[in-house]
Design a protein around this motif. Structure first.
Motif, PDB file in Angstrom:
ATOM      1  N   PRO A  65       0.837  -1.206   0.000  1.00 15.48           N
ATOM      2  CA  PRO A  65       0.000   0.000   0.000  1.00 15.48           C
ATOM      3  C   PRO A  65       0.868   1.250   0.000  1.00 15.48           C
ATOM      4  CG  PRO A  65       0.060  -0.981   2.182  1.00 15.48           C
ATOM      5  CD  PRO A  65       0.738  -1.952   1.260  1.00 15.48           C
ATOM      6  N   PRO A  66       0.358   2.341  -0.549  1.00 15.01           N
ATOM      7  CA  PRO A  66       1.117   3.605  -0.514  1.00 15.01           C
ATOM      8  C   PRO A  66       1.368   4.039   0.922  1.00 15.01           C
ATOM      9  CG  PRO A  66      -0.740   3.742  -2.044  1.00 15.01           C
ATOM     10  CD  PRO A  66      -0.924   2.481  -1.241  1.00 15.01           C
ATOM     11  N   THR A  67       2.464   4.738   1.108  1.00 17.86           N
ATOM     12  CA  THR A  67       2.796   5.284   2.423  1.00 17.86           C
ATOM     13  C   THR A  67       3.045   6.780   2.286  1.00 17.86           C
ATOM     14  OG1 THR A  67       5.170   4.911   2.148  1.00 17.86           O
ATOM     15  CG2 THR A  67       3.862   3.095   3.071  1.00 17.86           C
ATOM     16  N   TRP A 392     -10.352  -6.974 -12.061  1.00 20.83           N
ATOM     17  CA  TRP A 392     -10.907  -5.782 -11.413  1.00 20.83           C
ATOM     18  C   TRP A 392     -10.638  -5.843  -9.914  1.00 20.83           C
ATOM     19  CZ3 TRP A 392     -15.047  -5.344  -7.811  1.00 20.83           C
ATOM     20  CH2 TRP A 392     -15.505  -4.030  -7.578  1.00 20.83           C
ATOM     21  N   ALA A 393     -10.375  -4.678  -9.340  1.00 14.62           N
ATOM     22  CA  ALA A 393     -10.192  -4.572  -7.890  1.00 14.62           C
ATOM     23  C   ALA A 393     -11.100  -3.483  -7.363  1.00 14.62           C
ATOM     24  CB  ALA A 393      -8.745  -4.243  -7.543  1.00 14.62           C
ATOM     25  N   PRO A 394     -11.780  -3.740  -6.251  1.00 12.32           N
ATOM     26  CA  PRO A 394     -12.611  -2.694  -5.668  1.00 12.32           C
ATOM     27  C   PRO A 394     -11.744  -1.617  -5.026  1.00 12.32           C
ATOM     28  CG  PRO A 394     -12.523  -4.571  -4.201  1.00 12.32           C
ATOM     29  CD  PRO A 394     -11.790  -4.984  -5.441  1.00 12.32           C
ATOM     30  N   CYS A 395     -12.332  -0.521  -4.716  1.00 11.40           N
ATOM     31  CA  CYS A 395     -11.641   0.562  -4.019  1.00 11.40           C
ATOM     32  C   CYS A 395     -11.535   0.195  -2.539  1.00 11.40           C
ATOM     33  CB  CYS A 395     -12.412   1.865  -4.191  1.00 11.40           C
ATOM     34  SG  CYS A 395     -11.684   3.284  -3.346  1.00 11.40           S
ATOM     35  N   LEU A 396     -10.317   0.173  -2.029  1.00 13.57           N
ATOM     36  CA  LEU A 396     -10.083  -0.222  -0.644  1.00 13.57           C
ATOM     37  C   LEU A 396      -9.234   0.821   0.064  1.00 13.57           C
ATOM     38  CD1 LEU A 396      -9.116  -3.956  -1.253  1.00 13.57           C
ATOM     39  CD2 LEU A 396     -11.365  -3.064  -0.605  1.00 13.57           C
ATOM     40  N   VAL A 397      -9.563   1.101   1.305  1.00 12.17           N
ATOM     41  CA  VAL A 397      -8.761   2.007   2.121  1.00 12.17           C
ATOM     42  C   VAL A 397      -8.229   1.246   3.325  1.00 12.17           C
ATOM     43  CG1 VAL A 397      -9.917   4.124   1.412  1.00 12.17           C
ATOM     44  CG2 VAL A 397     -10.812   2.807   3.352  1.00 12.17           C
ATOM     45  N   LEU A 398      -7.090   1.726   3.827  1.00  8.53           N
ATOM     46  CA  LEU A 398      -6.420   1.080   4.946  1.00  8.53           C
ATOM     47  C   LEU A 398      -6.435   2.009   6.144  1.00  8.53           C
ATOM     48  CD1 LEU A 398      -4.693  -1.381   5.889  1.00  8.53           C
ATOM     49  CD2 LEU A 398      -2.680  -0.041   5.194  1.00  8.53           C
ATOM     50  N   ASN A 399      -6.946   1.517   7.262  1.00  7.07           N
ATOM     51  CA  ASN A 399      -6.916   2.259   8.513  1.00  7.07           C
ATOM     52  C   ASN A 399      -5.739   1.733   9.330  1.00  7.07           C
ATOM     53  OD1 ASN A 399      -7.271   3.559  10.926  1.00  7.07           O
ATOM     54  ND2 ASN A 399      -9.379   2.863  11.267  1.00  7.07           N
ATOM     55  N   SER A 400      -4.623   2.475   9.292  1.00  7.00           N
ATOM     56  CA  SER A 400      -3.419   2.025   9.990  1.00  7.00           C
ATOM     57  C   SER A 400      -3.302   2.619  11.390  1.00  7.00           C
ATOM     58  CB  SER A 400      -2.179   2.407   9.172  1.00  7.00           C
ATOM     59  OG  SER A 400      -2.149   3.800   8.925  1.00  7.00           O
ATOM     60  N   THR A 401      -4.370   3.280  11.832  1.00  8.30           N
ATOM     61  CA  THR A 401      -4.323   3.858  13.181  1.00  8.30           C
ATOM     62  C   THR A 401      -4.719   2.833  14.234  1.00  8.30           C
ATOM     63  OG1 THR A 401      -6.613   4.643  13.051  1.00  8.30           O
ATOM     64  CG2 THR A 401      -4.886   6.117  12.246  1.00  8.30           C
ATOM     65  N   VAL A 402      -5.179   1.665  13.785  1.00 11.21           N
ATOM     66  CA  VAL A 402      -5.543   0.604  14.721  1.00 11.21           C
ATOM     67  C   VAL A 402      -4.594  -0.568  14.512  1.00 11.21           C
ATOM     68  CG1 VAL A 402      -7.956   1.293  14.801  1.00 11.21           C
ATOM     69  CG2 VAL A 402      -7.220  -0.364  13.103  1.00 11.21           C
ATOM     70  N   THR A 403      -4.524  -1.459  15.481  1.00 15.72           N
ATOM     71  CA  THR A 403      -3.668  -2.632  15.411  1.00 15.72           C
ATOM     72  C   THR A 403      -4.507  -3.889  15.575  1.00 15.72           C
ATOM     73  OG1 THR A 403      -1.834  -1.373  16.378  1.00 15.72           O
ATOM     74  CG2 THR A 403      -1.632  -3.775  16.364  1.00 15.72           C
ATOM     75  N   PRO A 404      -4.492  -4.805  14.612  1.00 10.99           N
ATOM     76  CA  PRO A 404      -3.811  -4.683  13.323  1.00 10.99           C
ATOM     77  C   PRO A 404      -4.576  -3.724  12.404  1.00 10.99           C
ATOM     78  CG  PRO A 404      -5.088  -6.692  13.354  1.00 10.99           C
ATOM     79  CD  PRO A 404      -5.219  -6.103  14.733  1.00 10.99           C
ATOM     80  N   PRO A 405      -3.916  -3.205  11.356  1.00  8.44           N
ATOM     81  CA  PRO A 405      -4.595  -2.315  10.422  1.00  8.44           C
ATOM     82  C   PRO A 405      -5.823  -2.993   9.802  1.00  8.44           C
ATOM     83  CG  PRO A 405      -2.235  -2.266  10.075  1.00  8.44           C
ATOM     84  CD  PRO A 405      -2.502  -3.405  11.011  1.00  8.44           C
ATOM     85  N   VAL A 406      -6.825  -2.192   9.490  1.00  7.68           N
ATOM     86  CA  VAL A 406      -8.088  -2.720   8.970  1.00  7.68           C
ATOM     87  C   VAL A 406      -8.286  -2.224   7.544  1.00  7.68           C
ATOM     88  CG1 VAL A 406     -10.589  -2.705   9.234  1.00  7.68           C
ATOM     89  CG2 VAL A 406      -9.115  -2.859  11.252  1.00  7.68           C
ATOM     90  N   THR A 407      -8.640  -3.148   6.647  1.00  9.05           N
ATOM     91  CA  THR A 407      -8.947  -2.807   5.255  1.00  9.05           C
ATOM     92  C   THR A 407     -10.460  -2.739   5.093  1.00  9.05           C
ATOM     93  OG1 THR A 407      -6.950  -3.829   4.395  1.00  9.05           O
ATOM     94  CG2 THR A 407      -8.759  -3.532   2.848  1.00  9.05           C
TER      95      THR A 407
END
Length: 933
Positions: A65-67, A392-407
């Motif tokens: 994922p982008p950082t 095809w890939a759906p649009c997904l976001v990553l929440n890295s403020t929680v552990t483990p990160p949530v997609t």
């Protein structure tokens, strides 16, 4: 059958969100060991009509994922070499999640190589692909010592894998293979077979030419036999030609990257033998990508085009980088349009050529979410339906403020704000029905894996038309078999035909009505013709920095790379041109005025000729302007040059010895008909074949009949290298012009380079230009350039002076900014400070200017600053250099101090002008330029 219906482009993702999220959760706890596809397909009903044919695809690790420090984790589409460790080719006997999955390439890659570019043979029994062996992890991905991409073939009947390009790793990268109807294979390769052969003929070492930015070797189209033998090059370019596929008519459509023509990737087409190469679609349709703002003005590139059964093209469109390996799929009516709103024929109707092929609402903003997801690939099905197999890939976001990160699947709520982070894409396989707007799953998502490039091993019906390679005969065979290299024939009906408009009236300010009037010597003299000559310019191939490391400064300020001049030819009175030119080299055409200065903008698209090929165009266009119609594709406009009225007739008021062979023949056609035999000068003829160009600029009036026209013929003239008083830039093949003629112009002289051979421009300033009295000893006049243009006083060598015209043209002073460039070069082409004499020393002139407020009082202050002078020359344009330089020598500038009329002869002025027009490079041969530190 459970399918997605999403007709509203901007809101399709709202229906997808609830559907895709369960698939992601299933994928996280499923295993692929058994061969049963985990995820979405495991809980959906398979689409009918695809079960009976094998399904092939590529699986590889997903990009990270982008950082915050690395916002683009995907590969730039212009990077055709970088691979991802862990990619393999997979096959299922049926396009069904229940069919056993087999890793076809595991024994070759051992899980550490990569696979890409799948294509199916017309009979559906074979699969061709590119494979890269495992890399050395201690070296960069693109290091020249790493294994290269090679072409392999899978035989579904014999169940065997065969390597087709079996050269050693130094032979180049081979990618993007596609089957031709006769079983041969077209592919993109850095081996550059024809280009490297030309290098040997030119006396240079063989090396893979690099892209304009010198980041990668150039990929060009090649064709080989079904068994990998007979490899030969069919496209010539200074950047990548790649991603070929075969259309129903047998032609090849491919992506061409052009850095000097807008820095963009458009679609081109060619015959399998390389003839007929031309723009196909999109040169002026790049700012058309769907964006989040709804303006649809994103700049996109056209990639991986394939033709549907209905004739329309499917292409992936995306920016160069920043969209997680994917983009939108557009459908293009390229048969009816050359641009999104420009018809492909003069009588074509209005409309839109290009629309999104789906209703998912995919957007193409780099580094931003696409609520409709993204497509990595598209493969049309040839089964009588208007469907395509897609990754095809759906649009997904990553929440890295929680552990483990949530997609999570993108929603309006989690894609707003400053800290939105996209998750790794989860590409997997689907069928999209264009007619019904439905997206149906085939395989589900796998954790940390993408599944891309799906193809169905199904016979293509009907099989594309077979186009045999052209076999030159007659004059074409003579040109193709020239002993010094193949030749082709370039034909221009009229340079005054501008996108189907006769421009004579506009270019002559109404003095002449049209082409016919300009061509009539009774109505017009030669000096009234705006365009008198054509110059043919070739790109110089640049080697990798490990072969020859050279500084960027040697390329000059115009950003045009290195250039050589191939030839000159006169433009006939009706604007027509018919000349033989070297085959297998990328070249452009400059239109020139009477002074041999380029008229208008540069032509930034490269042309090519195959041996024996004739390429014909109606005329010209406004080069370099993206607001004008596209040009360079046959049939876009009708010719406005009527040509000869009848066979056997002379043109009005011209000599009767030049009669046309056919109705509609141009003056160039007519001259060739009367002076050439099989493309050569007939034995014993006193007039050379008019199709043969020269390296000199030569004009002779062969048309005017003094009786019919009521005037004498126009005066002949020539700007010939033979009249240079300094070294000539042309090689021995230019004396009697042949395909290896090259004019290579360098700026410095022997003193500057430490060599013994002078070059061309600096020696003009150094050359002794004196006349003597009758005694032959006493100097009467001395117009040597460096006599005045120096900081040394001629009368007192110990004293300094401000150089004439603020130009020090000597070769003894080097630029303060770069010790490898002569100061004279820098002063002529770059802004510099005005100088003055202060206490006997030449220094920069300083003048008062407002300074910053006084830090204590806050009152205004005054500072002394230098005065910047604009350079007298404009790199890339001789006409842009007339006012401040060239007119000093041509007799039109009557200033008692600055008038230099007669100081340089016409051959020298021609040399300076052509050097400026081609870019004013410091060197035009990478093996003449000194090796950089």
């Amino acid at each position: 059958m459970n399918t997605l219906h999403s007709r509203e482009p901007r809101h399709g993702y709202l229906r997808l969100a609830a559907f895709v999220l369960p698939a992601l959760l299933i994928a996280a706890c499923s295993s692929g060991v058994s061969g049963h596809a985990p995820g979405l397909a495991g809980i959906q009903t398979q689409d009918p009509g695809t079960l009976n044919f094998p399904l092939a695809y590529v699986k590889r690790p997903a990009p990270p994922p982008p950082t915050a420090t690395n916002t683009n984790t995907d590969v730039d589409v212009r990077d055709l070499i970088t691979s991802t460790t862990g990619g393999d080719l997979y096959l299922r006997e049926q396009a069904s999640p229940g069919s056993v999955e087999t890793n076809i390439t595991a024994s070759i890659t051992t899980g550490k190589g990569d696979v890409r570019d799948l294509d199916v043979s017309p009979d559906g029994k074979k699969l061709v692909f590119s494979l890269r062996l495992p890399l050395n992890p201690n070296k960069p991905n693109t290091d020249v010592s790493q294994p290269t991409w090679k072409i392999y073939q899978y035989d579904a009947v014999a169940k065997t894998v065969t390597q087709l390009t079996t050269d050693d790793t130094t032979a180049g990268h081979d990618v993007g293979a596609h089957y031709l109807p006769d079983g041969r294979i077209v592919f993109a390769s850095t081996r550059q077979a024809a280009t490297q052969a030309i290098l040997i003929d030119e006396g240079r070492p063989q090396y893979p030419a690099q892209t304009d930015d010198r980041k990668q070797p150039i990929f060009l189209l090649h064709v080989m036999n079904a068994d990998g033998t007979g490899i030969h090059q069919i496209s010539m370019n200074t950047n990548h030609d790649f991603a070929p596929s075969v259309m129903a008519n047998g032609q090849i459509v491919f992506s061409r990257y052009e850095s000097i023509n807008g820095d963009q990737i458009s679609l081109y087409r060619t015959n399998p033998d390389g003839t007929g190469l031309e723009l196909f679609y999109g040169e002026n349709s790049h700012a058309t990508g769907a964006d989040i703002a709804g303006t649809d003005t994103n700049v996109i590139q056209f990639l991986n085009a394939r033709q549907r059964a209905d004739g329309k093209l499917l292409a992936i469109v995306r920016p160069f980088v920043g969209t997680q390996l994917g983009g939108d799929i557009v459908q293009i009516d390229a048969n009816g349009f050359v641009e999104i709103h420009q018809p492909a024929t003069p009588t074509g109707g209005a409309g839109t050529a290009q629309t999104s092929a789906t209703t998912l609402g995919v957007t193409t903003d780099a580094g931003m979410p696409s609520m409709g997801g993204r497509f990595a690939s598209a493969y049309p099905l040839y089964d009588g339906t208007n469907r395509m197999l897609v990754s095809w890939a759906p649009c997904l976001v990553l929440n890295s403020t929680v552990t483990p990160p949530v997609t999570s699947v993108c929603t309006a709520g989690n894609t707003t704000g400053a800290n939105v982070q996209l998750a790794s894409p989860q590409y997997t396989l689907w069928i999209y029905d264009i007619d019904h707007g439905t997206l149906s799953p085939i395989l589900g998502a796998e954790a940390n894996t993408i599944i891309v490039e799906p193809v169905i091993m199904q016979a293509r019906t009907p099989v594309p038309t077979f186009i045999p390679d052209a076999v030159p005969t007659g004059a074409a065979a003579v040109m193709a078999n020239n002993t010094n290299g193949g030749l082709g024939l370039l034909v221009i009906r009229s340079v005054y035909d501008l996108d189907g408009v006769d421009t004579v009236a506009a270019e002559t300010n109404g003095a002449l009505a049209n082409i016919a009037a300009l061509a009539d010597p009774k109505q017009a003299k030669a000096d009234q013709r705006p365009i008198r000559f054509v110059r043919v310019v070739k790109a110089v191939e640049i080697p990798d920095k490990k072969v020859r490391k050279i500084d960027d400064q040697v390329f000059g300020p115009a950003g045009m790379g290195m250039r050589e001049i191939l030839a000159y030819a006169p433009v006939e009175p009706d604007g027509s041109v018919k000349i033989q030119l070297p085959a297998n080299v990328p070249f452009t055409i400059d239109l020139l005025d009477k002074n041999a200065h380029r008229v208008g903008a540069r032509h930034d698209s490269w042309l090519q000729l195959m041996p024996g090929e004739t390429k014909t165009c109606n005329g010209c266009h406004v080069a370099g302007s993206k607001t004008t119609p596209s040009h360079g594709r046959t049939g876009l406009t009708a010719s406005v040059n009527p040509g000869a009225a009848a066979a056997g007739m002379a043109f009005p008021d011209t000599v009767t010895t030049l009669s046309a062979a056919n109705p509609g023949d141009t003056m160039a056609d007519t001259r060739a008909w009367n002076t050439c035999a099989n493309g050569t000068t007939p034995s014993g003829a006193t007039t050379p074949c008019s199709e043969l160009p020269t390296i000199d600029v030569i004009y002779s009036d062969v048309w005017t009949d003094p009786v019919a026209a009521g005037r004498a013929a126009d005066t002949a003239f020539a700007y010939a290298y033979a009249n240079l008083l300094t070294p000539r830039p042309s090689n021995s093949h230019c004396t009697n012009w042949d395909p290896l003629c090259r004019s290579t112009i360098h700026y410095p002289d022997a003193k500057a380079t430490g060599g013994t051979t002078d070059y061309q421009i600096q020696p003009l300033w150094n050359h002794l230009r004196q006349t003597f009295l009758a005694d032959g000893v006493t100097v009467a006049t001395d117009h040597t350039c460096v006599l005045c243009h120096t900081t040394v006083d001629a009368a007192n060598a110990a004293a300094q002076q401000v150089p004439g015209g603020q130009l020090d043209l000597t070769d003894t002073t080097f630029s303060a900014n770069d010790a490898t460039i002569l100061n004279s070069y820098a002063l002529l082409l770059f802004a510099h400070n005005e100088q003055t004499l202060n206490m006997g020393v030449v220094v920069d002139l300083l003048v008062p200017a407002p300074g910053p407020p006084d830090p204590v009082t806050g009152l205004p202050t005054t500072i002394m600053v230098p005065v910047s002078l604009a350079p007298p020359m404009a790199a890339g344009s001789a006409n842009g250099s007339v006012v401040k330089f060239l007119r000093m020598f041509d007799g039109t500038f009557h200033d008692p101090v600055l008038d230099h009329t007669g100081f340089l002869n016409t051959a020298e002025l021609r040399l300076i002008a052509e050097w400026l027009d081609i870019g004013a490079q410091y060197y035009n041969d990478p093996f003449v330029a000194p090796v950089a530190n």
